[in-house]
Write a protein that holds these residues in place. Structure first.
Motif, PDB file in Angstrom:
ATOM      1  N   ARG A 198      14.449  22.132 -25.571  1.00 31.92           N
ATOM      2  CA  ARG A 198      13.286  22.919 -25.976  1.00 31.92           C
ATOM      3  C   ARG A 198      13.603  24.395 -25.750  1.00 31.92           C
ATOM      4  O   ARG A 198      14.175  24.780 -24.752  1.00 31.92           O
ATOM      5  N   SER A 199      13.217  25.232 -26.708  1.00 33.79           N
ATOM      6  CA  SER A 199      13.416  26.669 -26.606  1.00 33.79           C
ATOM      7  C   SER A 199      12.555  27.238 -25.487  1.00 33.79           C
ATOM      8  O   SER A 199      11.349  26.992 -25.446  1.00 33.79           O
ATOM      9  N   GLN A 200      13.143  28.004 -24.585  1.00 30.09           N
ATOM     10  CA  GLN A 200      12.382  28.650 -23.523  1.00 30.09           C
ATOM     11  C   GLN A 200      11.588  29.843 -24.065  1.00 30.09           C
ATOM     12  O   GLN A 200      10.544  30.192 -23.532  1.00 30.09           O
ATOM     13  N   ALA A 201      12.075  30.461 -25.128  1.00 31.81           N
ATOM     14  CA  ALA A 201      11.412  31.629 -25.711  1.00 31.81           C
ATOM     15  C   ALA A 201      10.221  31.240 -26.584  1.00 31.81           C
ATOM     16  O   ALA A 201       9.256  31.986 -26.690  1.00 31.81           O
ATOM     17  N   ASP A 202      10.303  30.084 -27.219  1.00 28.31           N
ATOM     18  CA  ASP A 202       9.257  29.666 -28.148  1.00 28.31           C
ATOM     19  C   ASP A 202       9.169  28.154 -28.092  1.00 28.31           C
ATOM     20  O   ASP A 202      10.034  27.450 -28.623  1.00 28.31           O
ATOM     21  N   GLN A 203       8.140  27.637 -27.459  1.00 27.10           N
ATOM     22  CA  GLN A 203       8.013  26.193 -27.237  1.00 27.10           C
ATOM     23  C   GLN A 203       7.889  25.382 -28.525  1.00 27.10           C
ATOM     24  O   GLN A 203       7.987  24.167 -28.501  1.00 27.10           O
ATOM     25  N   ARG A 204       7.670  26.055 -29.653  1.00 23.47           N
ATOM     26  CA  ARG A 204       7.618  25.339 -30.932  1.00 23.47           C
ATOM     27  C   ARG A 204       9.024  25.021 -31.440  1.00 23.47           C
ATOM     28  O   ARG A 204       9.204  24.191 -32.313  1.00 23.47           O
ATOM     29  N   GLY A 205      10.020  25.681 -30.906  1.00 22.00           N
ATOM     30  CA  GLY A 205      11.381  25.545 -31.419  1.00 22.00           C
ATOM     31  C   GLY A 205      12.274  24.743 -30.502  1.00 22.00           C
ATOM     32  O   GLY A 205      11.869  24.259 -29.449  1.00 22.00           O
ATOM     33  N   ASP A 234      17.999  40.507 -33.830  1.00 17.97           N
ATOM     34  CA  ASP A 234      18.645  39.875 -32.677  1.00 17.97           C
ATOM     35  C   ASP A 234      20.072  40.397 -32.580  1.00 17.97           C
ATOM     36  O   ASP A 234      20.974  39.864 -33.229  1.00 17.97           O
TER      37      ASP A 234
END
Length: 84
Positions: free
Chosen positions: A14-21, A76
């Motif tokens: 799971r992405s730490q920056a964006d929980q949807r990703g 980025d």
């Protein structure tokens, strides 16, 4: 999406920056498979895309992809790579 190769060739977290990703990491075995597949993939893209374009179209495509690459790098900086 399923891996085109049987077995596990990637890790998903799971992405730490964006929980949807999700963040996908290719395993060393996956990298080896990609290295084997890459030459044929490059030849296929060359034949299907690059060889079908005129020199003027290739220049336009280069301008477009450079513009997109610069925009992505601005969003980025870790994406910035010197491909020349």
């Amino acid at each position: 999406m399923r891996s085109p190769w049987p077995g596990s060739r990637r890790r998903t977290e799971r992405s730490q920056a964006d929980q949807r990703g999700a963040v996908v990491t290719i395993t060393s075995e996956g990298r080896q498979l990609m290295a084997v597949a890459a030459p044929q993939h490059v030849a296929d893209v060359q034949e299907a895309v690059i060889d079908q374009l005129t020199p003027a179209e290739l220049r336009t495509l280069t301008k477009i992809t450079d513009k997109v690459r610069r925009r992505l790098a601005a969003l980025d900086p870790e994406l910035e790579t010197d491909t020349q």
